[in-house]
Design a protein around this motif. Structure first.
Motif, PDB file in Angstrom:
ATOM      1  N   ALA A  22       6.646  25.541  25.620  1.00  0.00           N
ATOM      2  CA  ALA A  22       6.183  24.504  26.572  1.00  0.00           C
ATOM      3  C   ALA A  22       6.451  24.994  27.971  1.00  0.00           C
ATOM      4  O   ALA A  22       7.541  25.465  28.281  1.00  0.00           O
ATOM      5  CB  ALA A  22       6.920  23.171  26.326  1.00  0.00           C
ATOM      6  N   ARG A  23       5.493  24.856  28.816  1.00  0.00           N
ATOM      7  CA  ARG A  23       5.601  25.257  30.241  1.00  0.00           C
ATOM      8  C   ARG A  23       4.844  24.224  31.056  1.00  0.00           C
ATOM      9  O   ARG A  23       3.619  24.219  31.085  1.00  0.00           O
ATOM     10  CB  ARG A  23       5.020  26.657  30.445  1.00  0.00           C
ATOM     11  CG  ARG A  23       5.165  27.129  31.870  1.00  0.00           C
ATOM     12  CD  ARG A  23       4.604  28.490  31.961  1.00  0.00           C
ATOM     13  NE  ARG A  23       4.731  28.983  33.340  1.00  0.00           N
ATOM     14  CZ  ARG A  23       4.269  30.159  33.776  1.00  0.00           C
ATOM     15  NH1 ARG A  23       3.634  30.985  32.932  1.00  0.00           N
ATOM     16  NH2 ARG A  23       4.446  30.527  35.040  1.00  0.00           N
ATOM     17  N   GLY A  24       5.581  23.430  31.618  1.00  0.00           N
ATOM     18  CA  GLY A  24       4.933  22.356  32.380  1.00  0.00           C
ATOM     19  C   GLY A  24       4.164  21.464  31.420  1.00  0.00           C
ATOM     20  O   GLY A  24       4.681  20.947  30.442  1.00  0.00           O
ATOM     21  N   ASN A  25       2.919  21.287  31.813  1.00  0.00           N
ATOM     22  CA  ASN A  25       2.059  20.460  30.997  1.00  0.00           C
ATOM     23  C   ASN A  25       1.424  21.260  29.871  1.00  0.00           C
ATOM     24  O   ASN A  25       0.686  20.688  29.052  1.00  0.00           O
ATOM     25  CB  ASN A  25       0.947  19.845  31.860  1.00  0.00           C
ATOM     26  CG  ASN A  25       1.526  18.851  32.895  1.00  0.00           C
ATOM     27  OD1 ASN A  25       2.509  18.184  32.617  1.00  0.00           O
ATOM     28  ND2 ASN A  25       0.906  18.744  34.070  1.00  0.00           N
ATOM     29  N   GLU A  26       1.672  22.553  29.879  1.00  0.00           N
ATOM     30  CA  GLU A  26       1.057  23.385  28.838  1.00  0.00           C
ATOM     31  C   GLU A  26       2.040  23.581  27.673  1.00  0.00           C
ATOM     32  O   GLU A  26       3.201  23.888  27.897  1.00  0.00           O
ATOM     33  CB  GLU A  26       0.686  24.759  29.406  1.00  0.00           C
ATOM     34  CG  GLU A  26      -0.400  24.687  30.470  1.00  0.00           C
ATOM     35  CD  GLU A  26      -0.749  26.052  30.983  1.00  0.00           C
ATOM     36  OE1 GLU A  26      -0.115  27.056  30.485  1.00  0.00           O
ATOM     37  OE2 GLU A  26      -1.632  26.173  31.859  1.00  0.00           O
ATOM     38  N   ILE A  27       1.509  23.406  26.531  1.00  0.00           N
ATOM     39  CA  ILE A  27       2.308  23.568  25.306  1.00  0.00           C
ATOM     40  C   ILE A  27       1.542  24.531  24.383  1.00  0.00           C
ATOM     41  O   ILE A  27       0.369  24.304  24.092  1.00  0.00           O
ATOM     42  CB  ILE A  27       2.535  22.233  24.602  1.00  0.00           C
ATOM     43  CG1 ILE A  27       3.309  21.279  25.509  1.00  0.00           C
ATOM     44  CG2 ILE A  27       3.300  22.437  23.279  1.00  0.00           C
ATOM     45  CD1 ILE A  27       3.494  19.878  24.931  1.00  0.00           C
TER      46      ILE A  27
END
Length: 429
Positions: A22-27
């Motif tokens: 998960a990175r920020g809003n990106e999963i």
């Protein structure tokens, strides 16, 4: 994340591992399969092991190289030691071969020297032995007669010995069975354990023994001939002395003396040869003296009709001295002189009729009377056995016969005494 429903029949289902990032809003999520995990683990393990092996090699490389170098050095040293040992063994073998060669050459030289000495001796004693055998007349003893041909075994030539030595040494002393000459057969059969050098030593011992035997046979033969010569001379001398005839006054005397000095073995041969020469000289002197005496029978095979001495005179019938011997002989039979000499009378001589008188020297003379014919003249030199005339019945005679007289300084001597001596010594002359 909700857990999936489970089946009551087959039990819980194994779900694959899922990695979520998960990175920020990106999963993001990744599903990892078991085989991928196994592969990655294996790769990591292999890399770790490779790393460890490489590190160990780098750390232990010097020790491994040193051990290999040391092992090679030990191997090289072992090879060098082995080569040195083999070289030393070759040197020992070569040295022994050189020593054996020198020893063999020395022995060959000694044998050749002895053979040369024997050959020289044979050349020296050859004429002497011929003279001895002809003068002595009596053959050597049976055990010595076999030595009459000693040199057939002595003919060990230089070439034969050198050929044997060369062949033996050239093949590392391995050609000992070549048998280059006949004396090799005198040795005993070699044992299986014998070396070629042992066989060569046996050969040289056999040759040396054979040469010694030949030398001993030569010396024995010379001594035997000298002994026979002295015996013959003694027999002649004793026969002449027993008959009251002249003989060499110095023969047989041994008025000698001096300190005892042992004779060197190298001088034995010369001493034996000198002894034989002296014996033959003594025998020759006695033979010469005996042959000058009238010892032969003037009418061999003829009977005596009237001996020497007092008898009844055939014409007057009274006692008278008969100064000779009468031999029955037909008219015309050759009359032979009994010893060498010079004719001093040849012609008619009173009661002798036709007579020949021969002077033999030393006061001895012989007369041959009643001859029918004279074939010699005064002054003629005669040999024993020469014909001086023919028998007959000239002069004061009753029938054909040969009247024979021996006179010493003009005095008549009984011829029978001379005839007996002549019969005894005839085989020695």
């Amino acid at each position: 994340m909700n857990v999936a429903s489970q089946s009551t029949v087959f039990g819980r289902r194994n779900e694959p591992h899922t990695v979520i990032i998960a990175r920020g809003n990106e999963i993001r999520h990744f599903t990892i399969r078991p085989w991928v995990a196994a592969f990655c683990g294996s790769a990591l393990a292999a890399m770790a092991i490779g790393y460890l092996l490489a590190t160990s090699y780098l750390v232990l490389r010097d020790d491994l190289i040193g051990a290999t170098t040391a092992r090679q050095a030990r191997m090289q040293q072992a090879y060098e030691d082995r080569i040195s040992a083999l070289r030393a063994q070759v040197d020992r073998i070569t040295s022994r071969q050189l020593l054996d060669q020198q020893l063999m050459e020395t022995k060959v030289g000694e044998l050749l020297e002895r053979q040369t000495q024997l050959s020289l001796r044979h050349g020296r004693i050859g004429p002497l032995l011929e003279r001895a055998e002809s003068d002595v007349g009596t053959p050597p003893a049976a055990g010595i007669s076999a030595s009459a041909k000693p040199d057939k075994r002595a003919e060990v030539t230089d070439a034969a010995l050198q050929a044997y030595a060369t062949a033996s040494l050239g093949a590392n002393l391995g050609a000992g069975d070549a048998k280059p000459f006949s004396l090799w057969s005198t040795r005993s059969d070699p044992l299986p354990s014998d070396t070629a050098a042992d066989r060569a030593d046996r050969l040289f011992v056999s040759i040396n023994a054979a040469l010694k035997a030949i030398e001993s046979q030569q010396l024995t033969r010379i001594a035997t001939l000298a002994d026979n010569a002295y015996k013959n001379a003694d027999a002649i001398s004793q026969a002449l002395e027993a008959a009251g005839l002249p003989v060499d006054g110095d023969f047989g005397k041994s008025d000698t003396g001096g300190p005892l000095i042992p004779l060197d073995s190298s001088m034995t041969f010369d001493s034996k040869v000198r002894e034989l020469d002296e014996a033959l000289d003594a025998l020759d002197r006695l033979k010469t003296e005996a042959q000058r005496l009238p010892l032969a029978n003037p009418a061999p095979g003829r009977s005596v009709t009237s001996p020497f001495g007092v008898r009844t005179d055939p014409l007057l019938g009274t006692a008278a001295l008969h100064s000779g011997m009468d031999f029955r002989a037909p008219t015309g039979m050759p009359a032979k002189v009994t010893a060498p000499g010079v004719v001093v009378k040849a012609g008619w001589n009173g009661g002798y009729g036709r007579m020949v008188e021969v002077d033999h020297g030393n006061g001895f003379a012989t007369r041959y009377g009643h001859l029918s014919k004279i074939d010699v003249t005064v002054g003629k030199r005669l040999n024993a056995g020469d014909v001086i005339g023919k028998t007959g019945s000239s002069g004061r005679s009753t029938g054909p016969h040969l009247h024979y007289e021996i006179r010493h300084h003009g005095e008549a001597i009984d011829p029978l005494r001379f005839l007996r001596v002549g019969k005894k010594v005839a085989r020695y002359l």
